[in-house]
Design a protein around this motif. Structure first.
Motif, short mmCIF file in Angstrom:
data_model
loop_
_atom_site.label_atom_id
_atom_site.label_comp_id
_atom_site.label_asym_id
_atom_site.label_seq_id
_atom_site.Cartn_x
_atom_site.Cartn_y
_atom_site.Cartn_z
N ARG A 1 25.75 35.62 21.49
CA ARG A 1 26.61 34.43 21.53
C ARG A 1 26.14 33.49 22.62
N GLU A 2 26.41 32.20 22.43
CA GLU A 2 26.11 31.21 23.45
C GLU A 2 27.36 30.40 23.71
N LEU A 3 27.74 30.31 24.97
CA LEU A 3 28.89 29.52 25.38
C LEU A 3 28.39 28.18 25.89
N SER A 4 29.10 27.11 25.55
CA SER A 4 28.79 25.78 26.04
C SER A 4 30.00 25.31 26.83
N ILE A 5 29.79 25.05 28.13
CA ILE A 5 30.89 24.74 29.03
C ILE A 5 30.68 23.37 29.66
N PRO A 6 31.67 22.49 29.59
CA PRO A 6 31.52 21.17 30.23
C PRO A 6 31.34 21.31 31.74
N LEU A 7 30.38 20.61 32.28
CA LEU A 7 30.18 20.61 33.73
C LEU A 7 31.40 20.06 34.45
N ALA A 8 32.16 19.19 33.81
CA ALA A 8 33.36 18.62 34.42
C ALA A 8 34.37 19.70 34.81
N TRP A 9 34.32 20.86 34.19
CA TRP A 9 35.21 21.96 34.54
C TRP A 9 34.87 22.54 35.91
N PHE A 10 33.63 22.34 36.37
CA PHE A 10 33.15 22.93 37.61
C PHE A 10 32.51 21.85 38.47
N LEU B 1 25.70 26.65 46.39
CA LEU B 1 26.88 25.87 46.01
C LEU B 1 28.18 26.61 46.28
N ASP B 2 28.08 27.87 46.72
CA ASP B 2 29.26 28.71 46.94
C ASP B 2 30.13 28.74 45.68
N GLU B 3 29.50 28.99 44.53
CA GLU B 3 30.19 28.99 43.24
C GLU B 3 30.00 30.33 42.55
N ASP B 4 31.10 30.92 42.10
CA ASP B 4 31.10 32.16 41.32
C ASP B 4 31.92 31.93 40.07
N ILE B 5 31.38 32.32 38.93
CA ILE B 5 32.07 32.11 37.66
C ILE B 5 31.99 33.41 36.86
N SER B 6 33.12 33.89 36.38
CA SER B 6 33.13 35.11 35.57
C SER B 6 32.92 34.75 34.10
N VAL B 7 32.18 35.59 33.41
CA VAL B 7 31.96 35.40 31.98
C VAL B 7 33.28 35.57 31.22
N ALA B 8 34.08 36.54 31.63
CA ALA B 8 35.38 36.74 30.98
C ALA B 8 36.25 35.49 31.12
N GLY B 9 36.21 34.85 32.28
CA GLY B 9 36.96 33.62 32.48
C GLY B 9 36.48 32.50 31.58
N LEU B 10 35.16 32.40 31.41
CA LEU B 10 34.61 31.38 30.51
C LEU B 10 35.08 31.63 29.08
N ARG C 1 31.51 21.52 41.48
CA ARG C 1 30.35 21.86 42.31
C ARG C 1 29.07 21.83 41.48
N LEU C 2 29.14 22.32 40.27
CA LEU C 2 27.96 22.27 39.39
C LEU C 2 27.70 20.85 38.92
N LEU C 3 28.76 20.13 38.59
CA LEU C 3 28.63 18.75 38.12
C LEU C 3 27.89 17.88 39.12
N HIS C 4 28.23 18.02 40.41
CA HIS C 4 27.67 17.16 41.45
C HIS C 4 26.42 17.74 42.10
N ALA C 5 25.98 18.90 41.67
CA ALA C 5 24.80 19.54 42.26
C ALA C 5 23.52 18.92 41.71
N ALA C 6 22.47 19.02 42.48
CA ALA C 6 21.14 18.60 42.02
C ALA C 6 20.64 19.62 40.99
N PRO C 7 19.81 19.18 40.05
CA PRO C 7 19.27 20.11 39.05
C PRO C 7 18.61 21.34 39.69
N GLU C 8 17.95 21.17 40.82
CA GLU C 8 17.30 22.29 41.50
C GLU C 8 18.34 23.31 41.97
N GLN C 9 19.49 22.82 42.44
CA GLN C 9 20.55 23.72 42.89
C GLN C 9 21.16 24.47 41.70
#
Length: 91
Positions: A30-39, A67-76, A41-49
């Motif tokens: 499966r592939e999940l597609s998640i809007p960056l607007a939900w996160f 980025l000090d960001e942790d995301i659970s797959v179950a949460g997604l 820190r990811l939205l405003h990060a540089a592509p390298e980050q």
């Protein structure tokens, strides 16, 4: 008597980014597609980050050290994004 549990935790194996979303590939295909607007820190990060992600555990989650960001797959899978989002003010 023992019961065989066929359910397993969803496991991430890959992450890719587009301009407005990130895509998490799971071990079962499966592939999940998640809007960056939900996160933000990811939205405003540089592509390298964004590209510097790591798996948490066996793939139960994703981590971005810089980025000090942790995301659970179950949460997604449950549709939980950043719970601190605020609605845009009315125009």
């Amino acid at each position: 008597m023992h019961t065989l549990n066929l359910e397993s935790e969803p496991i991430a194996v890959d992450v890719k980014f587009t301009a407005d979303a990130f895509h998490v590939t799971l071990e079962d295909g499966r592939e999940l597609s998640i809007p960056l607007a939900w996160f933000p820190r990811l939205l405003h990060a540089a592509p390298e980050q964004r590209a510097q992600w790591e798996l948490i555990g066996r793939g139960e989650g994703l981590h971005w050290e810089a980025l000090d960001e942790d995301i659970s797959v179950a949460g997604l899978l449950a549709g939980r994004g950043d719970q601190t989002r605020r609605s845009k003010p009315a125009a």
